[in-house]
Design a protein around this motif. Structure first.
Motif, PDB file in Angstrom:
ATOM      1  N   LEU A 195       0.820  -1.195   0.000  1.00 35.82           N
ATOM      2  CA  LEU A 195       0.000   0.000   0.000  1.00 35.82           C
ATOM      3  C   LEU A 195       0.861   1.254   0.000  1.00 35.82           C
ATOM      4  O   LEU A 195       0.547   2.245  -0.653  1.00 35.82           O
ATOM      5  CB  LEU A 195      -0.920   0.012   1.224  1.00 35.82           C
ATOM      6  CG  LEU A 195      -2.045  -1.023   1.252  1.00 35.82           C
ATOM      7  CD1 LEU A 195      -2.846  -0.879   2.535  1.00 35.82           C
ATOM      8  CD2 LEU A 195      -2.945  -0.883   0.041  1.00 35.82           C
ATOM      9  N   ILE A 196       1.963   1.194   0.741  1.00 40.49           N
ATOM     10  CA  ILE A 196       2.879   2.329   0.795  1.00 40.49           C
ATOM     11  C   ILE A 196       3.486   2.584  -0.574  1.00 40.49           C
ATOM     12  O   ILE A 196       3.586   3.721  -1.042  1.00 40.49           O
ATOM     13  CB  ILE A 196       3.978   2.084   1.847  1.00 40.49           C
ATOM     14  CG1 ILE A 196       3.363   2.124   3.251  1.00 40.49           C
ATOM     15  CG2 ILE A 196       5.091   3.111   1.728  1.00 40.49           C
ATOM     16  CD1 ILE A 196       4.314   1.726   4.339  1.00 40.49           C
ATOM     17  N   ALA A 197       3.888   1.514  -1.238  1.00 44.29           N
ATOM     18  CA  ALA A 197       4.459   1.664  -2.579  1.00 44.29           C
ATOM     19  C   ALA A 197       3.422   2.235  -3.541  1.00 44.29           C
ATOM     20  O   ALA A 197       3.721   3.102  -4.364  1.00 44.29           O
ATOM     21  CB  ALA A 197       4.966   0.312  -3.082  1.00 44.29           C
ATOM     22  N   VAL A 257      -1.303   4.013   8.197  1.00 42.96           N
ATOM     23  CA  VAL A 257      -0.889   3.862   6.802  1.00 42.96           C
ATOM     24  C   VAL A 257      -0.465   5.207   6.224  1.00 42.96           C
ATOM     25  O   VAL A 257       0.511   5.297   5.471  1.00 42.96           O
ATOM     26  CB  VAL A 257      -2.024   3.240   5.962  1.00 42.96           C
ATOM     27  CG1 VAL A 257      -1.660   3.245   4.479  1.00 42.96           C
ATOM     28  CG2 VAL A 257      -2.292   1.813   6.422  1.00 42.96           C
ATOM     29  N   LEU A 258      -1.164   6.262   6.602  1.00 41.14           N
ATOM     30  CA  LEU A 258      -0.808   7.588   6.106  1.00 41.14           C
ATOM     31  C   LEU A 258       0.579   8.005   6.581  1.00 41.14           C
ATOM     32  O   LEU A 258       1.392   8.501   5.787  1.00 41.14           O
ATOM     33  CB  LEU A 258      -1.851   8.604   6.566  1.00 41.14           C
ATOM     34  CG  LEU A 258      -1.663  10.041   6.069  1.00 41.14           C
ATOM     35  CD1 LEU A 258      -1.730  10.086   4.548  1.00 41.14           C
ATOM     36  CD2 LEU A 258      -2.714  10.954   6.685  1.00 41.14           C
ATOM     37  N   PHE A 259       0.878   7.788   7.857  1.00 44.94           N
ATOM     38  CA  PHE A 259       2.203   8.155   8.381  1.00 44.94           C
ATOM     39  C   PHE A 259       3.312   7.384   7.672  1.00 44.94           C
ATOM     40  O   PHE A 259       4.317   7.956   7.245  1.00 44.94           O
ATOM     41  CB  PHE A 259       2.268   7.890   9.890  1.00 44.94           C
ATOM     42  CG  PHE A 259       1.622   8.946  10.719  1.00 44.94           C
ATOM     43  CD1 PHE A 259       1.907  10.294  10.521  1.00 44.94           C
ATOM     44  CD2 PHE A 259       0.718   8.604  11.717  1.00 44.94           C
ATOM     45  CE1 PHE A 259       1.309  11.278  11.298  1.00 44.94           C
ATOM     46  CE2 PHE A 259       0.106   9.582  12.492  1.00 44.94           C
ATOM     47  CZ  PHE A 259       0.404  10.917  12.289  1.00 44.94           C
ATOM     48  N   ALA A 275       3.672   8.363   4.008  1.00 49.13           N
ATOM     49  CA  ALA A 275       4.385   9.635   3.893  1.00 49.13           C
ATOM     50  C   ALA A 275       5.875   9.446   4.133  1.00 49.13           C
ATOM     51  O   ALA A 275       6.714  10.076   3.462  1.00 49.13           O
ATOM     52  CB  ALA A 275       3.802  10.634   4.884  1.00 49.13           C
ATOM     53  N   THR A 276       6.237   8.554   5.060  1.00 51.53           N
ATOM     54  CA  THR A 276       7.654   8.273   5.310  1.00 51.53           C
ATOM     55  C   THR A 276       8.329   7.703   4.074  1.00 51.53           C
ATOM     56  O   THR A 276       9.423   8.132   3.677  1.00 51.53           O
ATOM     57  CB  THR A 276       7.794   7.278   6.484  1.00 51.53           C
ATOM     58  OG1 THR A 276       7.204   7.842   7.649  1.00 51.53           O
ATOM     59  CG2 THR A 276       9.262   6.972   6.753  1.00 51.53           C
ATOM     60  N   GLN A 277       7.669   6.735   3.448  1.00 53.33           N
ATOM     61  CA  GLN A 277       8.190   6.142   2.211  1.00 53.33           C
ATOM     62  C   GLN A 277       8.366   7.210   1.130  1.00 53.33           C
ATOM     63  O   GLN A 277       9.385   7.260   0.435  1.00 53.33           O
ATOM     64  CB  GLN A 277       7.209   5.062   1.726  1.00 53.33           C
ATOM     65  CG  GLN A 277       7.445   4.553   0.310  1.00 53.33           C
ATOM     66  CD  GLN A 277       8.578   3.556   0.241  1.00 53.33           C
ATOM     67  OE1 GLN A 277       9.013   3.063   1.277  1.00 53.33           O
ATOM     68  NE2 GLN A 277       9.042   3.241  -0.953  1.00 53.33           N
ATOM     69  N   GLY A 285      10.373  12.577  10.668  1.00 52.09           N
ATOM     70  CA  GLY A 285       9.285  13.035  11.528  1.00 52.09           C
ATOM     71  C   GLY A 285       8.033  12.186  11.393  1.00 52.09           C
ATOM     72  O   GLY A 285       7.426  11.802  12.391  1.00 52.09           O
ATOM     73  N   THR A 286       7.647  11.884  10.156  1.00 49.03           N
ATOM     74  CA  THR A 286       6.445  11.062   9.964  1.00 49.03           C
ATOM     75  C   THR A 286       6.664   9.634  10.471  1.00 49.03           C
ATOM     76  O   THR A 286       5.728   9.002  10.965  1.00 49.03           O
ATOM     77  CB  THR A 286       6.040  11.018   8.481  1.00 49.03           C
ATOM     78  OG1 THR A 286       7.148  10.564   7.687  1.00 49.03           O
ATOM     79  CG2 THR A 286       5.606  12.401   8.000  1.00 49.03           C
ATOM     80  N   LEU A 287       7.910   9.152  10.372  1.00 52.05           N
ATOM     81  CA  LEU A 287       8.206   7.820  10.916  1.00 52.05           C
ATOM     82  C   LEU A 287       8.052   7.812  12.434  1.00 52.05           C
ATOM     83  O   LEU A 287       7.469   6.884  13.010  1.00 52.05           O
ATOM     84  CB  LEU A 287       9.623   7.408  10.528  1.00 52.05           C
ATOM     85  CG  LEU A 287      10.081   6.029  11.014  1.00 52.05           C
ATOM     86  CD1 LEU A 287       9.224   4.930  10.396  1.00 52.05           C
ATOM     87  CD2 LEU A 287      11.552   5.805  10.682  1.00 52.05           C
ATOM     88  N   ALA A 288       8.547   8.867  13.080  1.00 50.56           N
ATOM     89  CA  ALA A 288       8.418   8.969  14.536  1.00 50.56           C
ATOM     90  C   ALA A 288       6.955   9.057  14.940  1.00 50.56           C
ATOM     91  O   ALA A 288       6.511   8.389  15.886  1.00 50.56           O
ATOM     92  CB  ALA A 288       9.183  10.191  15.047  1.00 50.56           C
TER      93      ALA A 288
END
Length: 270
Positions: A8-10, A208-210, A213-215, A231-234
């Motif tokens: 989904l991230i991809a 999933v949004l965070f 966005a990290t990806q 930041g989004t990963l944290a």
């Protein structure tokens, strides 16, 4: 993260112009078996079955050979059971009625808890309660239990007392009866369903949004934007811990509201 969430991230990072497009809700329930039929069996159905199987196995193993001096595993199971028995059933319903309805309250609490927690377990990453079928079924169980408790306590007066609070002028009942019917017999199961469903859907969407966005920031834009990716990963990890708390609280709130409804149904005035 699971392979499903990674895909989904991809997908979220793909676009003609390289922009960020978060996944939609329809991406979360891919069919596994019988795709395109009314019997379509999705990934979330597998997660629901897995959570139920794990819950049953844990309680069967934990209570099969109970000892006076409990093992560590037996102690953990007993702590969980005592939490529902003491803090919900006995606290709200008293010992007699609490023991009567303890099996159903315990089932509600642990079923919701285990299905909620699948939303943060790597490899699963979606709550079993994030489709309406499960919250609706549990709300109907709560609703039927509430009505059964009231009718059992006062077969002839339950519905009358529920719809017609004593001591009011007769003309007010024209307004009160529809409002009480709507509040007691319609809004209660609807709010139970939607509260649980919306919390688990929103939690999953946020995670999933965070991570999407990290990806995007780290691997699509890179450079200066990597700072935002960190930041989004944290935020993603912090929100994962928050979802652990939300999963427990939603199980607790659903169960305690069910106990409150039962307590109102068996109150002496009914």
């Amino acid at each position: 993260m699971s392979i499903h969430v990674a895909s989904l991230i991809a997908k979220a990072a793909e676009s003609d112009g390289g922009g960020f497009h978060p996944p939609s809700i329809t991406d979360f329930f891919p069919p596994v078996f019988f795709e395109g039929t009314v019997f379509a069996f999705s990934r979330i159905n597998l997660i629901q079955i897995l959570a139920t199987a794990v819950l049953v196995i844990l309680f069967v193993v934990g209570t099969r050979r109970m000892k006076i001096v409990p093992t560590r595993f037996q102690s953990v199971v007993e702590m969980g059971l005592d939490f529902v028995r003491v803090n919900i059933a006995h606290d709200l319903l008293g010992r007699k009625d609490g023991n009567r309805f303890l099996p159903i309250l315990t089932t509600l609490f642990f079923m919701i808890l285990f299905m909620n927690l699948t939303g943060i377990i790597p490899g699963l990453n979606i709550a079993g309660t994030s489709v309406i079928a499960v919250p609706l079924l549990l709300a109907l169980v709560s609703y039927v239990t509430f009505i059964y408790a009231g009718v059992k306590k006062s077969p002839g007066n339950f519905f009358r007392n529920a719809l017609m609070p004593p001591g009011l002028p007769w003309f007010l009942y024209i307004l009160i009866i529809p409002l009480e019917f709507l509040s007691t017999f319609i809004i209660r199961p609807v709010t139970l369903t939607l509260r649980l469903l919306m919390n688990m859907i929103v939690g999953h969407l946020m995670l999933v949004l965070f991570f999407s966005a990290t990806q995007f920031f780290l691997f699509t834009l890179s450079g200066f934007w990597s700072v935002l990716g960190v930041g989004t990963l944290a935020f993603g990890f912090v929100f994962t811990l928050f979802e652990l708390l939300v999963g427990f609280l939603q199980a607790y709130v659903f169960t305690i509201l069910t106990a409150v409804y039962i307590q109102l149904a068996v109150a002496e005035e009914h």
